[in-house]
Write an enzyme that holds these catalytic residues in place. Sequence first.
Site, PDB file in Angstrom:
ATOM      1  N   ASP A   1       0.826  -1.207   0.000  1.00 31.17           N
ATOM      2  CA  ASP A   1       0.000   0.000   0.000  1.00 31.17           C
ATOM      3  C   ASP A   1       0.861   1.258   0.000  1.00 31.17           C
ATOM      4  OD1 ASP A   1      -2.338   1.810   0.740  1.00 31.17           O
ATOM      5  OD2 ASP A   1      -3.246  -0.184   0.841  1.00 31.17           O
TER       6      ASP A   1
ATOM      7  N   SER B   1      -6.976   4.124  -1.577  1.00 29.44           N
ATOM      8  CA  SER B   1      -6.995   2.685  -1.295  1.00 29.44           C
ATOM      9  C   SER B   1      -8.334   2.039  -1.628  1.00 29.44           C
ATOM     10  CB  SER B   1      -6.648   2.433   0.175  1.00 29.44           C
ATOM     11  OG  SER B   1      -5.340   2.895   0.437  1.00 29.44           O
TER      12      SER B   1
ATOM     13  N   HIS C   1     -22.199  16.891  -5.052  1.00 31.52           N
ATOM     14  CA  HIS C   1     -23.568  16.355  -5.156  1.00 31.52           C
ATOM     15  C   HIS C   1     -24.037  16.319  -6.607  1.00 31.52           C
ATOM     16  CE1 HIS C   1     -24.658  16.246  -0.872  1.00 31.52           C
ATOM     17  NE2 HIS C   1     -23.759  17.198  -0.769  1.00 31.52           N
TER      18      HIS C   1
ATOM     19  N   ARG D   1     -21.601  25.806  -0.438  1.00 33.17           N
ATOM     20  CA  ARG D   1     -20.931  24.963   0.572  1.00 33.17           C
ATOM     21  C   ARG D   1     -19.734  24.255  -0.050  1.00 33.17           C
ATOM     22  NH1 ARG D   1     -23.945  22.753   5.485  1.00 33.17           N
ATOM     23  NH2 ARG D   1     -22.734  20.839   5.314  1.00 33.17           N
TER      24      ARG D   1
ATOM     25  N   ARG E   1     -29.630  25.548  -1.306  1.00 37.95           N
ATOM     26  CA  ARG E   1     -29.633  24.119  -0.965  1.00 37.95           C
ATOM     27  C   ARG E   1     -30.083  23.870   0.475  1.00 37.95           C
ATOM     28  NH1 ARG E   1     -23.569  21.859  -1.024  1.00 37.95           N
ATOM     29  NH2 ARG E   1     -24.384  20.424   0.552  1.00 37.95           N
TER      30      ARG E   1
ATOM     31  N   ALA F   1     -26.754  10.766  -3.222  1.00 38.69           N
ATOM     32  CA  ALA F   1     -28.081  10.399  -2.726  1.00 38.69           C
ATOM     33  C   ALA F   1     -28.512  11.119  -1.456  1.00 38.69           C
ATOM     34  CB  ALA F   1     -28.128   8.891  -2.492  1.00 38.69           C
ATOM     35  N   ASP F   2     -27.599  11.326  -0.513  1.00 33.01           N
ATOM     36  CA  ASP F   2     -28.052  11.662   0.846  1.00 33.01           C
ATOM     37  C   ASP F   2     -28.917  12.917   0.919  1.00 33.01           C
ATOM     38  OD1 ASP F   2     -25.811  13.214   0.297  1.00 33.01           O
ATOM     39  OD2 ASP F   2     -24.995  13.114   2.324  1.00 33.01           O
TER      40      ASP F   2
ATOM     41  N   HIS G   1       1.760   8.665   5.267  1.00 32.43           N
ATOM     42  CA  HIS G   1       0.824   9.717   5.683  1.00 32.43           C
ATOM     43  C   HIS G   1       1.356  10.559   6.845  1.00 32.43           C
ATOM     44  CE1 HIS G   1      -2.571   9.178   3.094  1.00 32.43           C
ATOM     45  NE2 HIS G   1      -2.774   7.924   3.431  1.00 32.43           N
TER      46      HIS G   1
END
Length: 514
Positions: A14, A64, A125, A155, A187, A264-265, A407
């Site tokens: 990785d 990943s 979105h 946003r 929104r 979707a949310d 990282h």
Amino acid sequence: MSVSKKPMVLVILDGYGYREEQQDNAILNAKTPVMDALWAKRPHTLIDASGLEVGLPDRQMGNSEVGHVNLGAGRIVYQDLTRLDVEIKERTFFANPVLTNAVDQAKNAGKAVHIMGLLSAGGVHSHEDHIMAMVELAAERGAEKIYLHAFLDGRDTPPRSAEASLKKFEDKFAALGKGRVASIVGRYYAMDRDNRWDRVEKAYDLMTLAQGEFQADTAVAGLQAAYARDENDEFVKATVIRAEGQADAAMEDGDTLIFMNFRADRAREITRAFVNADFDGFARKKVVNLNFVMLTEYAADIKTAVAYPPASLANTFGEWMAKNDKTQLRISETEKYAHVTFFFNGGVEEPFAGEERILINSPKVATYDLQPEMSSAELTEKLVAAIESGKYDTIICNYPNGDMVGHTGVMEAAIKAVEALDNCIEQVTKAVESVGGQLLITADHGNAEQMRDPATGQAHTAHTNLPVPLIYVGEKNVKAVEGGKLSDIAPTMLSLMGMEIPQEMTGKPLFIVE
């Protein structure tokens, strides 16, 4: 006694990318005699692990989750944003049967085509380019009444940035000679996700009744009036856009309504207000019988047309193994366990028949630069035992070190991580060769090869968009193919195992047996 299996082993290092410059490169600054020898003497190639080649936007760094989905799927798996970008570019979008039927139905009945969505270049979105393509699709198919209901962002974009977008659409409608922006609203109202139905009701009434708190002749004028009231894009109050003499754009039975958000949310609540017969979020002043299309599936229990249903990944590597009665092992540390199981299996949580899993606990340290070898010694011990057991047809293993230590941005620690991995690869290679198995060594994306940001001079803690290595170890005489990508790995493994490649896998084998 059953015959001992000679496993096909895939080791995913990785965050182990390929970069030729030694400066700030933990991999090239580490002592890696084993990987150096493999690269020098074994068949190898470089493969793409970022951007369009893994279904992400062009030049976007890999990650990943996306990497393992592509590795296991054997085909490029597009995210919704990229999938739509590609469809529009290749013009297959304009032939989407759900969209074309919805437009044609309205046109043939003399009804309106309403298009709603978040008018934004944010790409989180929705994307305004997709909405523009939908306007073009409706116009090309001869729809006369095209009404755009624009939800404003602020946003995922700067707080006051909607004007350029609205102007672009007003110019477009002027050029087409038909259609117009019929309403604007922030929104905050149209895209609630916390059952604040009083907000949603304002957006619903605005579109169904063509009634709002404010009215303006043009969308840009309506926005400027909102700014004068100190409302940023997100909070723009329901504003009807209608100049003198223009027909009202209230929704009527038989009209088509296409919702152009792909995430979707925040699309579910307002969709349910339009679609559900038993909707009880608020008392609807007007219930309209619309031909409603969701761009993507917002929820399985919303019963209406979907232009782009979720791509279910049939015949991933794991599923194909199970169908062919093969045994498989997935093994990693905690940090990447989900990646070699859930993501590699295309989002399937349950193990397939014949699939076993081993989880090694990652060390309990605050940050992995404090223990750069992580749990690689124990992971290797278990992996070697599995290879030598003769139980498995194939083994998928992920070593998290290059990514998790990368990282942290700590160069010395990343070098130690890479050196620990080299020792592990030596043991794994010996085990595979001792049982006559085959081994592919690759990565899911880069990280440790770029530990400092050349532009800022600060530590570089993110992934990269660089290629990753692919090495073959085994008894077969193979020739490497150039120009590969992560989605070629599953077909490569199947071909080396002498198995048929399912038609769903569009990747190509990267090692050809000579």
